[in-house]
Design a protein around this motif. Structure first.
Motif, short mmCIF file in Angstrom:
data_model
loop_
_atom_site.label_atom_id
_atom_site.label_comp_id
_atom_site.label_asym_id
_atom_site.label_seq_id
_atom_site.Cartn_x
_atom_site.Cartn_y
_atom_site.Cartn_z
N LYS A 59 0.83 -1.22 0.00
CA LYS A 59 0.00 0.00 0.00
C LYS A 59 0.86 1.26 0.00
O LYS A 59 0.61 2.20 -0.75
N GLY A 60 1.85 1.28 0.87
CA GLY A 60 2.68 2.48 1.00
C GLY A 60 3.46 2.79 -0.26
O GLY A 60 3.49 3.94 -0.71
N SER A 63 0.94 3.93 -2.96
CA SER A 63 0.36 5.24 -2.64
C SER A 63 1.37 6.36 -2.89
O SER A 63 1.05 7.37 -3.53
N HIS A 64 2.58 6.18 -2.38
CA HIS A 64 3.60 7.22 -2.54
C HIS A 64 3.98 7.40 -4.01
O HIS A 64 4.20 8.53 -4.47
N LEU A 79 -1.57 13.18 0.69
CA LEU A 79 -1.15 11.79 0.89
C LEU A 79 -1.35 11.43 2.34
O LEU A 79 -0.76 12.04 3.23
N THR A 81 -1.07 8.23 4.87
CA THR A 81 -0.54 6.87 4.99
C THR A 81 -0.26 6.54 6.46
O THR A 81 -0.28 7.42 7.32
N SER A 82 0.03 5.29 6.71
CA SER A 82 0.40 4.85 8.06
C SER A 82 1.19 3.54 7.96
O SER A 82 1.08 2.84 6.96
N HIS A 84 3.75 5.94 10.74
CA HIS A 84 4.88 6.81 10.52
C HIS A 84 6.14 6.13 11.06
O HIS A 84 6.04 5.19 11.87
N ARG A 91 2.44 11.07 8.25
CA ARG A 91 1.17 10.47 7.85
C ARG A 91 0.33 11.38 6.96
O ARG A 91 -0.50 10.90 6.20
N GLU A 145 -4.71 5.94 2.02
CA GLU A 145 -4.34 4.55 2.31
C GLU A 145 -5.22 4.01 3.42
O GLU A 145 -5.38 4.64 4.47
N THR A 279 7.94 12.59 -2.24
CA THR A 279 6.97 12.23 -1.21
C THR A 279 7.55 11.99 0.18
O THR A 279 6.82 11.91 1.15
N LEU A 281 9.09 9.19 1.11
CA LEU A 281 8.97 7.78 1.46
C LEU A 281 10.29 7.24 2.01
O LEU A 281 11.36 7.53 1.48
#
Length: 423
Positions: A59-60, A63-64, A79, A81-82, A84, A91, A145, A279, A281
């Motif tokens: 997912k991460g 998504s990124h 964006l 996400t989780s 962190h 996030r 996400e 992003t 990431l």
């Protein structure tokens, strides 16, 4: 509450149930709180387009990378996400920039009288904060996400332009089901009426579930494994798992173009090459240093660690040294069974309550013919591995995203100390 941001993050991490710390006890089934908060904030998610991403692994990365491509195309991109790794603010980002400390503090100070009587979970509260922030920052589109599952996840109030389900493997079985079919049913809950959905990977068990749900929702469905577009783009993210993630991303982007997103081949190419820069990431087969080479990865379940184990076997080094810790509610034996026997292990414990003790982990590892030393912290284990490593060795750190998080925090702390000493 004060002006110290750490007080606010402590409040978030300790006063509302947080999955990172207590696992299933922080999971609240249903969308009641989410709907109440959404109404209170004026349904902020109606003010921007969304792309919804679910799945067990990947997912991460997906998504990124999609966010990176959209940023290259000139969109203003939210964006969410989780988890962190170093900073809570990771996030919630807009065009790669983390939400400001002041925004988080103001949100809590202004809204706590409203939300405290609801007793929201950490994820319910941060989802509401993210949606409100994206609306106020006038994003064009937000990549959202899923936290856990899909059907009952608090992000599932959105009606996205595109739904993406990366893959299905065994994780959080106590909440999502004990078969791949049951887990796929929960994940497929993000499929919405008429909204196209991209499925990254399927099995004999999961494909019929996705087909049935897509048919019930009259949602066009595309399986990334059948994507036949240009696959020659170079991808910044390395690791065996990224081959399939890239396929999923390219399939998803092709669908976005079909529904009207202005994305060129150049945007795709640059977006794939500059994910981390665009992003922020971290932790996806990330090389932290050379001689000895240090790599970390946030893979944390059987599905993710299968790719990590394969990648480790493919790496050329004099000796492989593995710093590993896990949380107790994962399939620890399943992960250990995948790991190479010819490595030196440094068993450790991340700084979250769900972490398995390093002694217990080492005992389970011995049953899988994996041997090494035990350490009470990630910092100690990593320092020991570095001290003992030859310049031609490889040090890998992983087993849990929380282990990688502790490593990142430790490295950042040492960097700050070095900077102060240099002055």
């Amino acid at each position: 509450m004060g002006k110290d941001f750490s007080q606010y993050t402590h409040y978030l991490f300790s006063q509302v149930p947080m999955f990172q710390n207590i696992g299933t006890g922080a999971y609240k089934e249903g969308l009641a709180n989410t709907l109440i908060m959404d109404e209170h904030f004026g349904h902020p998610h109606h003010r921007f387009h969304t792309i919804h991403v679910a799945g067990t692994n990947g997912k991460g990365s997906c998504s990124h990378t999609i966010a990176s491509i959209l940023q290259e195309a000139g969109y203003r991109v939210g964006l969410f996400t989780s988890p962190h790794l170093v900073d809570f603010r990771e996030r919630i980002r807009v065009n790669g920039k983390k939400v400001s400390k002041q925004y988080v503090m103001n949100f809590i100070d202004t809204e706590r009288v409203f939300f405290e009587p609801l007793h929201p979970t950490f994820f319910e509260l941060t989802t509401a904060m993210a949606f409100k922030y994206f609306a106020e920052k006038d994003v064009d589109v937000a990549i959202i996400e899923v936290g856990l599952g899909g059907r009952l996840d608090c992000t599932n109030i959105i009606i996205p332009d595109l739904s993406i389900i990366t893959n299905i493997s065994f994780d959080h079985t106590e909440l999502l089901g004990n078969t791949l079919g049951q887990i796929a049913h929960e994940k497929s809950g993000i499929i919405k009426p008429g909204v196209p959905v991209v499925i990254g990977e399927v099995t004999i068990e999961t494909r019929p579930v996705f087909l049935a749900e897509a048919k019930a929702q009259d949602a066009p469905i595309c399986f990334a494994e059948e994507y036949s577009g240009d696959k020659s783009y170079e991808f910044e993210l390395k690791g065996a798992c990224q081959v399939k993630n890239k396929q999923t991303i390219l399939c998803a982007v092709s669908k976005l173009i079909e529904i009207g997103y202005a994305i060129s081949e150049e945007h795709i190419r640059h977006g794939l090459l500059h994910v981390t820069r665009n992003t922020g990431l971290m932790g996806r087969w990330q090389t932290l240093r050379q001689k000895p080479k240090v790599i970390c990865d946030t893979g944390h379940n059987v599905g993710g660690m299968a790719y990590v184990a394969k990648q480790l076997r493919d790496e050329k080094c004099k000796r492989l040294r593995i710093v590993i810790g896990m949380v107790s509610d994962k399939d620890v034996n399943g992960v250990l069974a995948l790991m190479p026997h010819d490595a030196t292990y440094y068993f450790c414990q991340a700084s979250v309550r769900r972490s398995m003790s390093s002694i217990e982990l080492a005992e389970l590892a011995q049953k899988n013919r994996l041997f090494g030393k035990t350490f009470s912290t990630v910092d100690e284990a990593f320092d020991s591995a570095l001290t003992e490593a030859d310049r031609s060795d490889l040090v890998f750190v992983g087993g849990s995203s929380y282990v990688v998080a502790d490593l990142m925090c430790y490295i950042e702390k040492k960097r700050r100390i070095s900077t102060i000493d240099a002055k």
